[in-house]
Structure formats: structure tokens, C-alpha cells
Write a protein that holds these residues in place. Structure first.
Motif, PDB file in Angstrom:
ATOM      1  N   THR A  30      39.685  -7.899  40.178  1.00 53.38           N
ATOM      2  CA  THR A  30      39.441  -6.816  41.138  1.00 53.38           C
ATOM      3  C   THR A  30      40.576  -6.709  42.151  1.00 53.38           C
ATOM      4  N   THR A 199      44.497 -10.234  39.641  1.00 59.27           N
ATOM      5  CA  THR A 199      43.606 -10.040  40.783  1.00 59.27           C
ATOM      6  C   THR A 199      44.457  -9.840  42.024  1.00 59.27           C
ATOM      7  N   ASP A 215      38.420  -2.297  45.138  1.00 59.46           N
ATOM      8  CA  ASP A 215      37.109  -2.346  44.478  1.00 59.46           C
ATOM      9  C   ASP A 215      36.076  -2.899  45.451  1.00 59.46           C
TER      10      ASP A 215
END
Ligand code: ADP
Ligand code: MG
Length: 247
Positions: A30, A199, A215
Motif C-alpha cells: 500500500t 510499499t 491508500d
């Protein structure tokens, strides 16, 4: 799966409590934004992730490994890379050399210029560096001295220097600070395009950037996490608005 777990982190500078019982979980794959007014403790928190600061209490665990007490280059070697608030590049070397050096630094731990100069077969590293320069849009500038790049391109170079290390987690401290709206939009586009499987933790002041990329958003105010959630939840959160307007 949680890739970065922060538990009960406290950090004081003299009498000033910069971080207060901070808990944070970053999900693998994310983009996790950390936002908050100036002085909220965002950079301090990031510095605790990369070995620049040691928290007074608490744990910081990356992929099951504690990051606390590791040297910055050791943190690098476990797969965490960081883009600094002001670019840290070798101004009197070419753009390509900067990226190649970064790749060697990851492989050999601390970078030593004489060790680098002794390396005979650089072709593999050169290929990788060229491909990353292509990704960030600097292929045509590879022979330029890094100092001669525009400000926006220096930031691209720094991103390339991180990407070539193939990190699992990329930390970005205000990647669009001081940029024009056009450069900011280019950076958003770039960060959406490159390293999709990496990430990312992004500290950012600019809400346009945050809502374009994130996110998940954690909100820091006066050293404490006051809210966390998906962008839509954060947008309408009265505590967040209060922290910004009142802070
Ligand atoms: P942010 O990045 O959210 O703007 P910082 O983490 O830089 O905030 O700073 C949080 C607080 O800690 C601020 O009040 C700042 O002045 C203080 N601070 C940060 N670093 C130090 C330091 N090395 N020594 C003393 N105070 C510091
Ligand atoms: Mg900061």
C-alpha cells in the motif's frame, strides 16, 4: 500482511515530547501517508524508522525484524530506502554514476569510493541503473553532472537511487516540497507509475498529493496519532480538520 509495525513509540527532545505513544501499521503493497501540521512529529517518526533517531520507548518492526539499533546502512540492507527532504546526491558525478554508486552501496554496505573504483565488471549494475533512469524519465540526462540537473530532476535522481536498491519499503519525506504545481503533478504520476510492488510511506503536507496517492492515511498532531483511515474517512473527520485549522 503488515510490513511495518510501530508500537508505543515515544520520543522527547529535552522537555519537548515530539512523539507520544505512537502506534502504526503499514500494510504491504500500500501507499500509507502520514500527514499532520508542521511540528507534528512526522520527520521525527521517519527518523526512528531509519536509524537516525532511537525512540525512548517502543518498537519498530519491519518484516518481523526490529529496526531499532540498526545502523542506517543495515536498515538499507534489510530492504528499507528513504528519500530525504533535501536531495542527497553526489553533485560532481554524472547522473548515471550516482545511480550506480547507490546500487553498490546497497550491495557492499557502507559505500567506499576506492572499493567502487576497483570494481572491474560494472556492466550488470550499469544496465540496471540505466533501466531505472529510463523509468524515472532521466535517461537523456544520464551523462550530465548531477549538480546541473534542475531541482525537480534532482528529486527524480534521488528516487532512482532508491529504486535501484530494489527496496521493499520506500519512505518519502515530503517528496513534492517546494515544487511547482506542474512538478508536483509529475511527481504524483511518477510515484504511481514506478515501483508498484514497493510499499510506500509518504509524509506529505500537500493534501492534493495525499489524496492522489494514499491508500491509507495516519494523522499526527502534537506527536500523537489522532486518526487513521482511508482517504474518504479522513477527509470528513472533524478532529483532522480541527488539528489543521487549530494547529
Ligand atoms: P514535522 O516533520 O511534523 O514538521 P518534526 O518531527 O520535524 O515535525 O518535529 C517535531 C517537534 O520536535 C518539533 O517541535 C521540533 O521542533 C522538535 N524537534 C525535531 N527534531 C528535534 C531535535 N533534533 N532537537 C530538538 N527538537 C527537535
Ligand atoms: Mg518534517
Amino acid at each position: 500482511m503488515t510490513i511495518l509495525e510501530v508500537r508505543n513509540v515515544n520520543k522527547s527532545f529535552g522537555g519537548l515530547k515530539a512523539l507520544h505513544n505512537v502506534d502504526l501499521e503499514v500494510e504491504a503493497g500500500t501507499v500509507h501517508a502520514i500527514i499532520g501540521p508542521n511540528g507534528a512529529g512526522k520527520s521525527t517518526l521517519l527518523n526512528c524508522f531509519v536509524g537516525r533517531l532511537l525512540p525512548d520507548t517502543g518498537t519498530v518492526t519491519f518484516n518481523g525484524t526490529s529496526l531499532l539499533g540498526l545502523k542506517p546502512h543495515q536498515i538499507n540492507q534489510v530492504g528499507v530506502a528513504r528519500v530525504f527532504q533535501t536531495p542527497e546526491i553526489f553533485g560532481d558525478l554524472s547522473v548515471l554514476d550516482n545511480v550506480m554508486i547507490s546500487s553498490f552501496a546497497k550491495r557492499d554496505g557502507a559505500f567506499r569510493i576506492n572499493a567502487w573504483e576497483a570494481v572491474e565488471d560494472r556492466s550488470e549494475v550499469r544496465d540496471k541503473a540505466n533501466s531505472v533512469l529510463e523509468d524515472v524519465g532521466l535517461a537523456d540526462s544520464r551523462k550530465m553532472l548531477a549538480d546541473n540537473l534542475s531541482r525537480g530532476d534532482k528529486r527524480r535522481l534521488e528516487l532512482a537511487m532508491c529504486l535501484v536498491e530494489e527496496p521493499k519499503l520506500l519512505l518519502l519525506d515530503e517528496p513534492t516540497a517546494g515544487m511547482s504545481r506542474a512538478d508536483t503533478n509529475n511527481t504524483i504520476d511518477l510515484l504511481q507509475r514506478v515501483g508498484r510492488d514497493i510499499t510506500k510511506v509518504v509524509i506529505e503536507h500537500d493534501m492534493h498529493v495525499v489524496f492522489s496517492l494514499a491508500d491509507y492515511i495516519s494523522v499526527l498532531a502534537q506527536g500523537a496519532v489522532i486518526a487513521g483511515g482511508q482517504p474518504d474517512e479522513i477527509k470528513g473527520n472533524p478532529r483532522v480538520q480541527e488539528a489543521y485549522l487549530g494547529g
